[in-house]
Each structure stands twice: as C-alpha cells, then as structure tokens.
Design a protein around this motif. Structure first.
Motif, PDB file in Angstrom:
ATOM      1  N   ARG A  81      -4.174   2.376   4.342  1.00 36.60           N
ATOM      2  CA  ARG A  81      -4.767   2.776   3.065  1.00 36.60           C
ATOM      3  C   ARG A  81      -5.376   4.182   3.145  1.00 36.60           C
ATOM      4  NH1 ARG A  81      -7.924  -2.813   1.329  1.00 36.60           N
ATOM      5  NH2 ARG A  81      -6.163  -3.799   0.275  1.00 36.60           N
ATOM      6  N   SER A 102      -5.863  -0.027  -5.840  1.00 40.68           N
ATOM      7  CA  SER A 102      -6.400   1.333  -5.881  1.00 40.68           C
ATOM      8  C   SER A 102      -7.782   1.410  -6.516  1.00 40.68           C
ATOM      9  CB  SER A 102      -5.439   2.245  -6.641  1.00 40.68           C
ATOM     10  OG  SER A 102      -5.254   1.770  -7.963  1.00 40.68           O
ATOM     11  N   ASP A 148       0.831  -1.201   0.000  1.00 40.54           N
ATOM     12  CA  ASP A 148       0.000   0.000   0.000  1.00 40.54           C
ATOM     13  C   ASP A 148       0.873   1.261   0.000  1.00 40.54           C
ATOM     14  OD1 ASP A 148      -2.482  -1.280  -0.005  1.00 40.54           O
ATOM     15  OD2 ASP A 148      -2.468  -1.527   2.158  1.00 40.54           O
TER      16      ASP A 148
END
Length: 309
Positions: free
Chosen positions: A130, A187, A92
């Motif tokens: 995230r 994403s 991430d």
C-alpha cells in the motif's frame, strides 16, 4: 501464467463457469487472476441474461469484489510474476497509475519510502504494498501527499501508524461504524480512520446515508463540513438529489425513478428496494418481463457507477 490465463480453454456455459469458480475458491492465490478472467467472460458475454448482480449473489461474490477481480485480470493477466501475488496485493496494485507498466513493476524491486529498502512486490507485506502504491500515485498527482500527523488527529490509543494498527482501530468502533468503514474503498479507509473521533463519527454517519460513489466523489467537501461540526443529515442532504433522466435500455428515464429513490441514497437502501421490486415484477409471479428487465438495468446502473460518468 500467461498461457494459463490468456489461452486457457474452458466451457463457456454458465453452469460450467459456476462449478469452476467453486473449485477456484479452494485453490491457492495464483488462481485469483483466473477468477477475474471467468467473471469478465460472464459479464462481457452477458451469460446471465441481464442478471449479472443477482448471479454474483448466487456464487457468493460481491459486486465490488467482482470488479476488482476483473480489473486484476485485465491489468495483470499477462504478467508472469503476478501469479505469486496474494488477492489483497492484487487489489491494492490495481490502483497504480495507469501508465505504469505492470509487468516491469512486479518483476523489479521497488523502493519502500519509509525504510528505503528495495523489495519485490511478492516479498512485501500488505502495508508495504500500500505504501509503494500510494507513493506512485502521489508522484503523479493522483493522491495528495500525506501531511505529518498532528496531535489533534493522532489516534487516542497511541498508535502512530494507522495502517499498522488498522485492525485494532476498526475493532474499537461501534458495530454501526465498523459496518460502514468496511464498506468504503480501501483508498479512503486510512483517511477516515485518521480523523479526530468526533469528525470521524460524522463522516461515517454521512457515508451510511449516501451511495459509495457519491460519498467517494465528494469526500473532500464532506470531511471539511464534518470538521466544522455540520450535522450528518445536513451534509448528506446536499448530495441526495433527483438526477436528469437519461437513456436506459432505449427508454429516456432515470434509474432512480424506476426504483422510486433519489440519486445519492445509501447502497443498502437501493439494494433493498431493488430486491423488493424485482420480486413484485418478476414474470414468474405474473409480473412484466419488460419491467423486470428495467428494474435490473436500473440497479446495475447504480451499482456499476456508469450512470455517473
């Protein structure tokens, strides 16, 4: 960790690296960066003699996963605090804006937008990592700011936080949709899962027909067309086209001409075609060494995305 990753001495031959990769698989999370170092060495020094993708299959590592390990090593290999990060956190964090100092970022507490609490990345949950990464990308205009969720796109099962309920949402998909959503970049997962069910079904159908790179590059237009009810076949057909020929290993030709496919076709179809062709032209079965090399170069061009730069 810096000396362990940057200055570690290891045998540079392929069998030694393969044995070391197998050992690393059984070790703790701190060895993720070393795995990236080893993979980068094999790729950059062409130890597989043009068989990079095939070799990855023999060691059980997907091409996209290998790229993420290498990116993690390149971005965090000299960062002492990164040794405590999980593989998922590293994957991430490689999406952080390029001008952010990685060492300072992981060694300093970062604010979590949803709570205002400040934490070290090593103490964050995956959802928090995230969230922080997305906030950093939004601040630099690399990602659109999340709009308030409306009733038309709120998941039917009542979950208001898609990241928090992502596993449950994916589990409710059909096997075909689940396989497709799991192949998308991280994403895009949240965005696609946030769509209204009918729109999401169309988008996932389109994703199954296109290469991941083409799908990602055109996601905005694809979602807009899907929201208007355009059929998946019509949407996908806009992006499956024959590209102009370019230089490939000194020969002016399109990799898709070699594979007998069109630009934009689904990754699975390209991979299947590559395997069939490589078996037929392999020198060990009377094929041509040049054709075998061209087939592998064509597949690498498709998989790496270098062709589309």
């Amino acid at each position: 960790m810096e000396s362990a990753v940057k200055q570690k001495v290891f045998a540079a031959d392929l069998p030694s690296i393969e044995r070391r990769l197998a050992e690393i698989e059984q070790l703790d999370r701190q060895h993720a960066l070393e795995k990236g170092m080893l993979l980068k060495h094999v790729r950059d020094y062409d130890l597989t003699h043009g068989q990079w993708l095939r070799w990855l299959e023999t060691v059980g590592i997907g091409e996209r996963t290998a790229q993420r390990y290498i990116q993690a090593h390149e971005q965090f290999g000299n960062t002492t605090h990164a040794s405590g990060l999980s593989v998922s956190a590293l994957f991430d964090l490689i999406q952080l804006p390029p001008d952010i100092n990685r060492s300072m970022f992981v060694s300093s507490p970062q604010p979590i937008p949803s709570t205002g609490e400040r934490k070290l990345v090593t103490d964050m949950s995956r959802d928090e990592v995230r969230e922080v990464v997305r906030a950093a990308r939004e601040a630099q205009g690399l990602a659109k700011r999340k709009q308030p969720r409306t009733a038309t796109v709120k998941p039917a099962n009542g979950f208001s936080d898609v990241w928090g309920a992502l596993d449950s949402l994916i589990a409710a998909l059909t096997p075909f949709e689940k396989e497709t959503i799991e192949s998308l970049p991280l994403s895009l997962t949240r965005r696609v899962m946030s769509l209204a069910p009918q729109t999401r079904t169309i988008v996932l159908d389109v994703a199954s027909k296109l290469s991941s790179i083409v799908f990602t590059d055109n996601i905005e237009e694809i979602m807009r067309d899907a929201g208007q009810g355009v059929s998946p076949h019509l949407i996908a057909s806009k992006y499956v086209v024959k590209p102009d020929a370019q230089s490939l290993n000194g020969i002016i030709i399109s990799p898709y001409e070699i594979l007998g496919l069109n630009f934009g076709e689904n990754d699975t179809a390209v991979r299947r075609r590559y395997r069939d062709l490589s078996k037929k032209v392999h020198p060990d079965v009377g094929g041509s060494e040049l054709l075998f090399k061209l087939v592998n170069k064509a597949y690498e061009a498709h998989s790496s995305g270098r062709w589309f730069a």
